[in-house]
Design a protein around this motif. Sequence first.
Motif, short mmCIF file in Angstrom:
data_model
loop_
_atom_site.label_atom_id
_atom_site.label_comp_id
_atom_site.label_asym_id
_atom_site.label_seq_id
_atom_site.Cartn_x
_atom_site.Cartn_y
_atom_site.Cartn_z
N ASN A 175 0.79 -1.24 0.00
CA ASN A 175 0.00 0.00 0.00
C ASN A 175 0.82 1.28 0.00
OD1 ASN A 175 -2.56 -1.28 0.05
ND2 ASN A 175 -2.18 -1.81 2.18
N SER A 176 2.13 1.17 0.27
CA SER A 176 2.93 2.39 0.35
C SER A 176 4.42 2.05 0.28
CB SER A 176 2.66 3.11 1.67
OG SER A 176 3.12 2.31 2.76
N LEU A 177 5.22 3.08 0.03
CA LEU A 177 6.67 2.93 0.07
C LEU A 177 7.11 2.51 1.46
CD1 LEU A 177 9.54 3.22 -1.09
CD2 LEU A 177 9.38 5.68 -0.58
N GLU A 178 6.48 3.06 2.48
CA GLU A 178 6.84 2.73 3.86
C GLU A 178 6.64 1.23 4.13
OE1 GLU A 178 4.91 5.36 2.93
OE2 GLU A 178 6.49 6.84 3.29
N GLU A 179 5.55 0.67 3.60
CA GLU A 179 5.31 -0.77 3.78
C GLU A 179 6.38 -1.58 3.05
OE1 GLU A 179 1.86 -4.19 3.22
OE2 GLU A 179 1.39 -2.12 2.68
N ALA A 180 6.74 -1.16 1.84
CA ALA A 180 7.81 -1.85 1.10
C ALA A 180 9.12 -1.80 1.88
CB ALA A 180 7.98 -1.23 -0.28
N ILE A 181 9.44 -0.63 2.44
CA ILE A 181 10.66 -0.49 3.24
C ILE A 181 10.61 -1.44 4.43
CG2 ILE A 181 11.92 1.08 4.79
CD1 ILE A 181 11.12 3.36 2.79
N GLY A 182 9.45 -1.53 5.07
CA GLY A 182 9.31 -2.44 6.22
C GLY A 182 9.64 -3.88 5.85
N TRP A 183 9.15 -4.34 4.70
CA TRP A 183 9.44 -5.70 4.27
C TRP A 183 10.92 -5.87 3.93
CZ3 TRP A 183 6.71 -9.77 5.20
CH2 TRP A 183 5.32 -9.66 5.35
N VAL A 184 11.51 -4.88 3.29
CA VAL A 184 12.92 -4.98 2.91
C VAL A 184 13.81 -4.99 4.16
CG1 VAL A 184 14.82 -3.77 1.75
CG2 VAL A 184 12.62 -4.05 0.60
N LYS A 185 13.47 -4.23 5.16
CA LYS A 185 14.27 -4.21 6.38
C LYS A 185 14.31 -5.58 7.05
CE LYS A 185 13.63 -0.72 9.18
NZ LYS A 185 12.97 0.39 9.91
N ARG A 186 13.29 -6.39 6.83
CA ARG A 186 13.24 -7.74 7.42
C ARG A 186 13.97 -8.77 6.56
NH1 ARG A 186 6.95 -8.42 8.45
NH2 ARG A 186 7.62 -10.55 8.81
N MET A 187 14.35 -8.40 5.35
CA MET A 187 14.95 -9.32 4.40
C MET A 187 16.39 -9.65 4.79
SD MET A 187 15.30 -8.61 0.31
CE MET A 187 16.77 -7.62 0.30
N PRO A 188 16.75 -10.93 4.76
CA PRO A 188 18.17 -11.25 4.99
C PRO A 188 18.97 -10.81 3.77
CG PRO A 188 16.96 -13.22 4.41
CD PRO A 188 15.95 -12.12 4.53
N PHE A 189 20.19 -10.36 3.96
CA PHE A 189 21.01 -9.96 2.83
C PHE A 189 22.02 -11.06 2.57
CE2 PHE A 189 24.33 -7.76 0.51
CZ PHE A 189 23.57 -7.15 -0.47
N CYS A 190 21.91 -11.70 1.42
CA CYS A 190 22.74 -12.87 1.10
C CYS A 190 23.98 -12.51 0.29
CB CYS A 190 21.91 -13.89 0.33
SG CYS A 190 20.50 -14.50 1.24
N GLY A 191 24.28 -11.23 0.12
CA GLY A 191 25.40 -10.83 -0.72
C GLY A 191 26.69 -10.57 0.04
N GLY A 192 26.79 -11.00 1.26
CA GLY A 192 27.97 -10.74 2.07
C GLY A 192 27.59 -9.93 3.29
N ASP A 193 28.57 -9.33 3.92
CA ASP A 193 28.33 -8.56 5.14
C ASP A 193 27.66 -7.22 4.89
OD1 ASP A 193 29.39 -10.54 6.73
OD2 ASP A 193 31.39 -9.66 6.77
N GLU A 194 27.94 -6.63 3.72
CA GLU A 194 27.39 -5.31 3.43
C GLU A 194 26.79 -5.31 2.04
OE1 GLU A 194 29.77 -1.95 4.21
OE2 GLU A 194 30.63 -2.81 6.03
N GLY A 195 25.79 -4.46 1.85
CA GLY A 195 25.18 -4.37 0.54
C GLY A 195 24.15 -3.27 0.51
N GLU A 196 23.45 -3.20 -0.59
CA GLU A 196 22.46 -2.15 -0.77
C GLU A 196 21.28 -2.69 -1.56
OE1 GLU A 196 22.33 2.47 -2.38
OE2 GLU A 196 24.08 1.23 -2.81
N VAL A 197 20.10 -2.22 -1.18
CA VAL A 197 18.86 -2.58 -1.87
C VAL A 197 18.15 -1.28 -2.22
CG1 VAL A 197 16.62 -3.71 -1.62
CG2 VAL A 197 18.67 -4.79 -0.66
N GLU A 198 17.71 -1.17 -3.45
CA GLU A 198 16.97 0.01 -3.91
C GLU A 198 15.51 -0.37 -4.07
OE1 GLU A 198 16.96 2.85 -7.87
OE2 GLU A 198 18.81 1.84 -7.30
N ILE A 199 14.61 0.54 -3.73
CA ILE A 199 13.17 0.30 -3.85
C ILE A 199 12.59 1.36 -4.77
CG2 ILE A 199 10.99 0.08 -2.60
CD1 ILE A 199 12.73 -0.43 -0.05
N ARG A 200 11.91 0.91 -5.83
CA ARG A 200 11.35 1.85 -6.81
C ARG A 200 9.91 1.47 -7.11
NH1 ARG A 200 15.42 3.54 -10.47
NH2 ARG A 200 13.76 4.68 -11.52
#
Length: 145
Positions: A86-111
């Motif tokens: 329903n919103s960018l904020e909701e998308a951000i909430g889901w992404v914050k819960r996502m495990p990052f499998c690309g190593g110790d550091e990384g970046e995810v963009e939401i569009r």
Amino acid sequence: MRFMVIVKATPESEKPGAVPDPKGIEEMNKHIDELMAAGVLVGYDGLHPSSKGARVKFSGSNRIITDGPFAETKELIAGFMILRVNSLEEAIGWVKRMPFCGGDEGEVEIRQVFEPEDFASNFNEEEIEQERQIRAQLAEQATRK
């Protein structure tokens, strides 16, 4: 509304034959299950390293092909998800819960993804309906494969 979650590549994800470790895959599968249970996941996939890809540069009528790998990891995409929320904020909430499998550091963009109604000021109702029909046909084709 739909949002594309773009997982940026890392030096680890760009290594030939790179795949997340089994624990990383297990953690991501749990997150995928949560997204599916919540009814927000539209689609997702990981991408092979850029060494298996190519770029096409458009310059007037010329097409310039460059084979991978590509040097600037920060510009590359390792995977993506499409979320219907329903919103960018909701998308951000889901992404914050996502495990990052690309190593110790990384970046995810939401569009945010354009929807047919986003073009209401540029197109008439008939053109918008035609766009909806095309998208419905694509969705139907995807379920048949």
